[in-house]
Design a protein around this motif. Structure first.
Motif, PDB file in Angstrom:
ATOM      1  N   ALA A 117      29.390  35.908  35.048  1.00  0.00           N
ATOM      2  CA  ALA A 117      30.458  35.297  35.831  1.00  0.00           C
ATOM      3  C   ALA A 117      31.742  36.116  35.739  1.00  0.00           C
ATOM      4  CB  ALA A 117      30.693  33.860  35.355  1.00  0.00           C
ATOM      5  N   VAL A 118      32.051  36.611  34.541  1.00  0.00           N
ATOM      6  CA  VAL A 118      33.244  37.445  34.372  1.00  0.00           C
ATOM      7  C   VAL A 118      33.103  38.734  35.174  1.00  0.00           C
ATOM      8  CG1 VAL A 118      34.565  38.796  32.702  1.00  0.00           C
ATOM      9  CG2 VAL A 118      33.836  36.485  32.128  1.00  0.00           C
ATOM     10  N   TRP A 119      31.919  39.360  35.121  1.00  0.00           N
ATOM     11  CA  TRP A 119      31.670  40.587  35.898  1.00  0.00           C
ATOM     12  C   TRP A 119      31.877  40.342  37.388  1.00  0.00           C
ATOM     13  CZ3 TRP A 119      27.284  40.652  39.208  1.00  0.00           C
ATOM     14  CH2 TRP A 119      27.120  41.835  39.925  1.00  0.00           C
ATOM     15  N   TYR A 120      31.362  39.255  37.904  1.00  0.00           N
ATOM     16  CA  TYR A 120      31.483  38.982  39.337  1.00  0.00           C
ATOM     17  C   TYR A 120      32.942  38.740  39.723  1.00  0.00           C
ATOM     18  CZ  TYR A 120      30.598  37.036  43.936  1.00  0.00           C
ATOM     19  OH  TYR A 120      30.599  36.806  45.295  1.00  0.00           O
ATOM     20  N   LEU A 121      33.672  37.990  38.903  1.00  0.00           N
ATOM     21  CA  LEU A 121      35.057  37.693  39.237  1.00  0.00           C
ATOM     22  C   LEU A 121      35.941  38.937  39.171  1.00  0.00           C
ATOM     23  CD1 LEU A 121      35.523  34.285  37.371  1.00  0.00           C
ATOM     24  CD2 LEU A 121      35.396  34.654  39.846  1.00  0.00           C
ATOM     25  N   ILE A 122      35.694  39.816  38.218  1.00  0.00           N
ATOM     26  CA  ILE A 122      36.521  41.019  38.094  1.00  0.00           C
ATOM     27  C   ILE A 122      36.268  41.996  39.236  1.00  0.00           C
ATOM     28  CG2 ILE A 122      36.839  43.108  36.703  1.00  0.00           C
ATOM     29  CD1 ILE A 122      36.776  41.428  34.232  1.00  0.00           C
ATOM     30  N   ASN A 128      41.195  40.428  44.684  1.00  0.00           N
ATOM     31  CA  ASN A 128      41.330  40.871  43.284  1.00  0.00           C
ATOM     32  C   ASN A 128      42.220  39.931  42.473  1.00  0.00           C
ATOM     33  OD1 ASN A 128      39.669  43.069  42.883  1.00  0.00           O
ATOM     34  ND2 ASN A 128      41.177  44.544  43.634  1.00  0.00           N
ATOM     35  N   LEU A 129      42.170  38.658  42.779  1.00  0.00           N
ATOM     36  CA  LEU A 129      43.059  37.703  42.110  1.00  0.00           C
ATOM     37  C   LEU A 129      42.751  37.599  40.616  1.00  0.00           C
ATOM     38  CD1 LEU A 129      43.272  34.818  44.739  1.00  0.00           C
ATOM     39  CD2 LEU A 129      44.983  36.547  44.198  1.00  0.00           C
ATOM     40  N   PHE A 130      41.467  37.487  40.276  1.00  0.00           N
ATOM     41  CA  PHE A 130      41.116  37.357  38.860  1.00  0.00           C
ATOM     42  C   PHE A 130      41.484  38.620  38.094  1.00  0.00           C
ATOM     43  CE2 PHE A 130      38.169  37.436  35.253  1.00  0.00           C
ATOM     44  CZ  PHE A 130      38.393  36.179  34.719  1.00  0.00           C
ATOM     45  N   TYR A 131      41.217  39.777  38.678  1.00  0.00           N
ATOM     46  CA  TYR A 131      41.558  41.042  38.021  1.00  0.00           C
ATOM     47  C   TYR A 131      43.063  41.157  37.797  1.00  0.00           C
ATOM     48  CZ  TYR A 131      42.642  45.996  37.650  1.00  0.00           C
ATOM     49  OH  TYR A 131      43.154  47.203  37.247  1.00  0.00           O
ATOM     50  N   LYS A 132      43.862  40.765  38.783  1.00  0.00           N
ATOM     51  CA  LYS A 132      45.313  40.853  38.641  1.00  0.00           C
ATOM     52  C   LYS A 132      45.820  39.904  37.562  1.00  0.00           C
ATOM     53  CE  LYS A 132      46.036  42.243  43.442  1.00  0.00           C
ATOM     54  NZ  LYS A 132      46.576  41.834  44.774  1.00  0.00           N
ATOM     55  N   CYS A 133      45.177  38.754  37.435  1.00  0.00           N
ATOM     56  CA  CYS A 133      45.608  37.797  36.417  1.00  0.00           C
ATOM     57  C   CYS A 133      45.329  38.311  35.008  1.00  0.00           C
ATOM     58  CB  CYS A 133      44.920  36.454  36.636  1.00  0.00           C
ATOM     59  SG  CYS A 133      45.477  35.571  38.111  1.00  0.00           S
ATOM     60  N   VAL A 134      44.103  38.793  34.778  1.00  0.00           N
ATOM     61  CA  VAL A 134      43.740  39.234  33.422  1.00  0.00           C
ATOM     62  C   VAL A 134      44.336  40.589  33.089  1.00  0.00           C
ATOM     63  CG1 VAL A 134      41.616  37.885  33.429  1.00  0.00           C
ATOM     64  CG2 VAL A 134      41.553  40.240  34.241  1.00  0.00           C
ATOM     65  N   LEU A 143      44.327  38.520  25.303  1.00  0.00           N
ATOM     66  CA  LEU A 143      42.876  38.744  25.378  1.00  0.00           C
ATOM     67  C   LEU A 143      42.434  39.855  24.430  1.00  0.00           C
ATOM     68  CD1 LEU A 143      42.392  38.502  29.253  1.00  0.00           C
ATOM     69  CD2 LEU A 143      41.821  36.773  27.541  1.00  0.00           C
ATOM     70  N   VAL A 144      43.247  40.907  24.323  1.00  0.00           N
ATOM     71  CA  VAL A 144      42.911  42.015  23.411  1.00  0.00           C
ATOM     72  C   VAL A 144      42.904  41.528  21.969  1.00  0.00           C
ATOM     73  CG1 VAL A 144      43.821  44.165  22.461  1.00  0.00           C
ATOM     74  CG2 VAL A 144      43.657  43.884  24.921  1.00  0.00           C
ATOM     75  N   ALA A 145      43.875  40.700  21.599  1.00  0.00           N
ATOM     76  CA  ALA A 145      43.910  40.166  20.237  1.00  0.00           C
ATOM     77  C   ALA A 145      42.683  39.298  19.957  1.00  0.00           C
ATOM     78  CB  ALA A 145      45.189  39.357  20.036  1.00  0.00           C
TER      79      ALA A 145
END
Length: 320
Positions: A117-122, A128-134, A143-145
């Motif tokens: 699901a993460v792969w599809y959204l990114i 590119n809304l999900f990519y811009k958010c994360v 997220l990195v932490a």
């Protein structure tokens, strides 16, 4: 000090002050319940929050790779396989090393579905809304932490797993923990082949990044703890190592840095033990060696000859 502690020091003399200090420190530690905090932290469940952050950051780095977006449009299957390697490559490589099935981890349907699901959204989310958010820096730092929490836990789990299979195999414990922490980077060349790219000079063993080096050092620490050679509990070590990794990675991500906190120490140790040049010497040699490999410009006569030859060819084509 408390009032009674001051009285104790005054009556017993200044020589007893250190004893009172240690007693007060122990009282503070008992009040904070640090042992219980580290125990709770080491046993905290990683799914779904921490694992979700791990998958997001891993696939986010996949999208940064050259040609990854084109592959996702041309061959979604290859893109999905690359994403699965980024998410589960460490488990696959560790299972192969320990003689287990390399697809054993794929029976965890919830993890596979979450990573997919993460792969599809990114890669395919509209606009590119999900990519811009994360990829927004404050969100990305969080997220990195969270990802480094998972990395530290994976290293400890790899060393513990190898300890059960090989009780006195310290090297096996170190390698297994190292692979569990940085298996994705170690399998990068294989992942490049799935994307149709071959860059052997990017081998992670030859050019180790900070997470790979930190995974190796962490695996050594957890191996020493598993062998009872390190005076610290596993929960305390997990907590301290996670704090170091999260702080370092967040700081480096915020500064867009690809360096390593170990660079200076490693440079001096390698110089003393293996005769490697120091960082400044290496740069100095590279600076002097650069002009030697600079391309030699063509002579003006040769340029004129090539120009006249090209002009003749164009004229002949125009005449035909």
């Amino acid at each position: 000090f408390k009032v009674e502690d001051r009285a104790c020091v005054h009556e017993q003399g200044p020589g007893k002050a250190n004893t009172c200090d240690r007693q007060n420190i122990m009282e503070v530690l008992d009040a904070l319940n640090l042992g219980e905090i580290t125990q709770y932290f080491s046993k905290m469940a990683m799914f779904p929050v921490f694992d979700l952050a791990y998958y997001i950051v891993s696939i986010l780095y996949l999208k940064y790779e050259p040609g990854a977006v084109e592959v996702s449009r041309r061959s979604p299957v290859a893109s999905w396989l690359c994403a699965m390697l980024y998410c589960f490559g460490s488990y696959i490589l560790a299972d192969i090393m320990l003689g287990l099935s390399p697809i054993d981890y794929f029976h965890n349907n919830s993890h596979i579905l979450l990573a997919s699901a993460v792969w599809y959204l990114i890669f395919y989310c509209p606009f590119n809304l999900f990519y811009k958010c994360v990829a927004f820096m404050p969100v990305k730092l969080v997220l990195v932490a969270l990802k480094e929490v998972v990395r530290a836990r994976k290293i400890a789990a790899g060393v513990h797993h190898a300890h059960h299979a090989y009780h006195h195999g310290w090297l096996i414990m170190v390698i297994t923990g190292y692979v569990k922490g940085s298996g994705v980077a170690l399998m990068s060349n294989f992942e490049q082949l799935l994307r149709g790219v071959w860059k052997p000079e990017t081998n992670e063993v030859l050019n180790m990044s900070f997470p790979t080096k930190a995974s190796l050092y962490g695996a050594i620490l957890f191996t020493l703890q598993e062998a009872h050679l390190l005076p610290a509990s596993k929960s305390t070590l997990i907590c301290l190592f996670t704090l170091f990794m999260a702080t370092s990675k967040v700081f480096m991500t915020a500064r867009h840095s690809h360096g390593s906190p170990f660079a200076l120490v490693e440079s001096w140790i390698c110089h003393l033990l293996f005769g490697s040049p120091l960082g400044n010497e290496d740069a100095h040699e590279h600076h002097h060696a650069a002009p030697a490999v600079a391309p030699v410009p063509l002579s003006p006569a040769k340029n004129k000859e090539e120009l006249s030859e090209g002009t003749r060819k164009r004229k002949s084509k125009k005449a035909e």
